[in-house]
Design a protein around this motif. Structure first.
Motif, short mmCIF file in Angstrom:
data_model
loop_
_atom_site.label_atom_id
_atom_site.label_comp_id
_atom_site.label_asym_id
_atom_site.label_seq_id
_atom_site.Cartn_x
_atom_site.Cartn_y
_atom_site.Cartn_z
N GLU A 165 4.90 35.40 0.45
CA GLU A 165 4.64 35.90 1.79
C GLU A 165 3.55 35.11 2.50
N SER A 166 3.10 34.03 1.88
CA SER A 166 2.04 33.21 2.47
C SER A 166 2.58 32.38 3.63
N PRO A 167 1.77 32.16 4.67
CA PRO A 167 2.21 31.27 5.77
C PRO A 167 2.34 29.82 5.33
N ASP A 168 1.74 29.46 4.21
CA ASP A 168 1.80 28.09 3.69
C ASP A 168 2.85 27.93 2.61
N LYS A 169 3.77 28.88 2.50
CA LYS A 169 4.76 28.81 1.42
C LYS A 169 5.66 27.59 1.60
N GLY A 170 6.24 27.16 0.50
CA GLY A 170 7.05 25.95 0.51
C GLY A 170 6.35 24.82 -0.22
N PHE A 171 7.01 23.66 -0.28
CA PHE A 171 6.52 22.54 -1.08
C PHE A 171 6.55 21.25 -0.28
N VAL A 172 5.50 20.46 -0.46
CA VAL A 172 5.46 19.09 0.05
C VAL A 172 5.92 18.18 -1.08
N PHE A 173 6.90 17.33 -0.81
CA PHE A 173 7.41 16.41 -1.83
C PHE A 173 6.97 15.00 -1.51
N ILE A 174 6.43 14.33 -2.52
CA ILE A 174 6.04 12.93 -2.40
C ILE A 174 6.72 12.18 -3.54
N ILE A 175 7.65 11.29 -3.19
CA ILE A 175 8.40 10.55 -4.20
C ILE A 175 8.13 9.07 -4.02
N ASP A 176 7.48 8.48 -5.00
CA ASP A 176 7.14 7.06 -4.97
C ASP A 176 8.17 6.28 -5.78
N GLU A 177 8.55 5.09 -5.28
CA GLU A 177 9.53 4.24 -5.96
C GLU A 177 10.87 4.97 -6.14
N GLY A 182 0.78 -1.23 0.00
CA GLY A 182 0.00 0.00 0.00
C GLY A 182 0.82 1.27 0.00
N LYS A 183 2.09 1.21 -0.41
CA LYS A 183 2.92 2.42 -0.38
C LYS A 183 2.42 3.47 -1.35
N SER A 184 2.07 3.03 -2.56
CA SER A 184 1.62 4.00 -3.57
C SER A 184 0.28 4.61 -3.19
N MET A 185 -0.61 3.82 -2.60
CA MET A 185 -1.90 4.37 -2.19
C MET A 185 -1.72 5.41 -1.09
N ALA A 186 -0.78 5.16 -0.18
CA ALA A 186 -0.49 6.13 0.86
C ALA A 186 0.03 7.43 0.26
N ALA A 187 0.87 7.31 -0.77
CA ALA A 187 1.39 8.50 -1.45
C ALA A 187 0.25 9.26 -2.12
N GLU A 188 -0.67 8.54 -2.76
CA GLU A 188 -1.82 9.19 -3.39
C GLU A 188 -2.70 9.88 -2.35
N MET A 189 -2.85 9.27 -1.18
CA MET A 189 -3.64 9.85 -0.10
C MET A 189 -3.02 11.17 0.37
N LEU A 190 -1.71 11.19 0.55
CA LEU A 190 -1.03 12.40 1.00
C LEU A 190 -1.15 13.51 -0.04
N ALA A 191 -1.01 13.16 -1.31
CA ALA A 191 -1.14 14.16 -2.37
C ALA A 191 -2.54 14.75 -2.39
N ALA A 192 -3.55 13.90 -2.20
CA ALA A 192 -4.94 14.37 -2.19
C ALA A 192 -5.21 15.27 -0.99
N TYR A 193 -4.58 14.98 0.11
CA TYR A 193 -4.81 15.76 1.34
C TYR A 193 -4.11 17.12 1.29
N TYR A 194 -2.86 17.15 0.89
CA TYR A 194 -2.09 18.39 0.99
C TYR A 194 -2.29 19.34 -0.19
#
Length: 264
Positions: free
Chosen positions: A150-162, A51-63
């Motif tokens: 200048e946003s408080p949410d600036k920056g990037f979430v990285f999700i790397i599968d495989e 379920g690694k890829s599904m977890a990655a898809e879940m995180l992408a959908a959430y963030y």
């Protein structure tokens, strides 16, 4: 929605709509707690079919920003977390499936360059006004975006599968492996634009040659799963629940699973 930058929530929506879905959204709370901290680098190594890829898809959908995912998560465990609303669809997400890139890169030595070129092209479509026209470095482009945001949410979430597929497919190509690790090191090392990085793979992290590009990552493996044990594969309690739901004999299912593991 993009392909690599904020790719949307359709993949996780399909997983959620499957006949069999087990709620693993508690993982999100753990990742939320690491956002913006020094220990924000996470690597989960497991064999296939965990379920690694599904977890990655879940995180992408959430963030991922610019789309609404509350309807997907409001009935899941994460919705009860105090951090649920704080990060729901609030971040730019960059999703990289390294295996797909490797197939298209041609020569494995070009993997890092190919990833950089494709992702940067998409980032420029969204943030072109903040990036030098002739910029060819993805990390430097992301630095520019971060510095002018200048946003408080600036920056990037990285999700790397495989992430480790090149070490399996091109196991004897040390030049290709070095080039790829150089790319990862430049992408992550001392980069404040990284809000959190979540990687999945099959092989455990180790030092490849003279490189230590991944020494910032906390690894959760089969032998040392930590709190990730309940989020990879099915727990016995979850299997019992599925058996009850689908009118299967739990002991018989256990026997079949043991036989399958033996045969594999």
């Amino acid at each position: 929605m993009g392909i690599y930058l904020n790719p949307g929530n359709d993949a996780f929506r399909m997983a959620l709509n499957d006949d069999i879905y087990v709620d693993k959204s508690g993982l999100i709370e753990f990742v939320n707690d690491r956002i913006g901290k020094r220990n924000r680098f996470i690597c989960v190594s497991r064999p296939r079919r965990f379920g690694k890829s599904m977890a990655a898809e879940m995180l992408a959908a959430y963030y991922g920003r610019n789309y609404a995912s509350d309807d997907l998560f409001r009935n899941l465990a994460i919705s009860k977390s105090n951090s649920y609303r704080e990060h729901l669809n609030r971040h730019d997400v960059i999703v990289i499936n390294t295996q797909k890139f490797l197939r298209k890169a041609g020569d494995p030595k070009n993997l890092g360059v190919y990833i950089e070129t494709k992702v940067l092209a998409e980032v420029k479509k969204v943030y072109g006004d903040r990036i030098d026209v002739d910029e060819t470095s993805l990390p430097d482009a992301l630095d520019m975006i971060y510095a002018t945001d200048e946003s408080p949410d600036k920056g990037f979430v990285f999700i790397i599968d495989e992430w480790d597929c090149i070490f399996r497919v091109a196991r004897d190509n040390t030049e290709a492996q070095k080039n790829y690790l150089d790319f990862l090191r430049d992408l992550f090392k001392d980069r404040v634009y990284v809000k959190v990085a979540y990687m999945t793979g099959i092989l455990p992290i180790k030092k490849y040659g003279n490189h230590s590009a991944l020494n910032d990552f906390d690894e959760f493996s089969m032998t040392m799963p930590g709190m990730f044990a309940e989020y990879a594969g099915f727990t016995e309690e979850e299997v019992q629940d599925l058996c009850h739901r689908y009118h299967k004999d739990f002991e018989e299912v256990k026997k079949e699973l043991r036989q399958a593991d033996y045969c594999s």
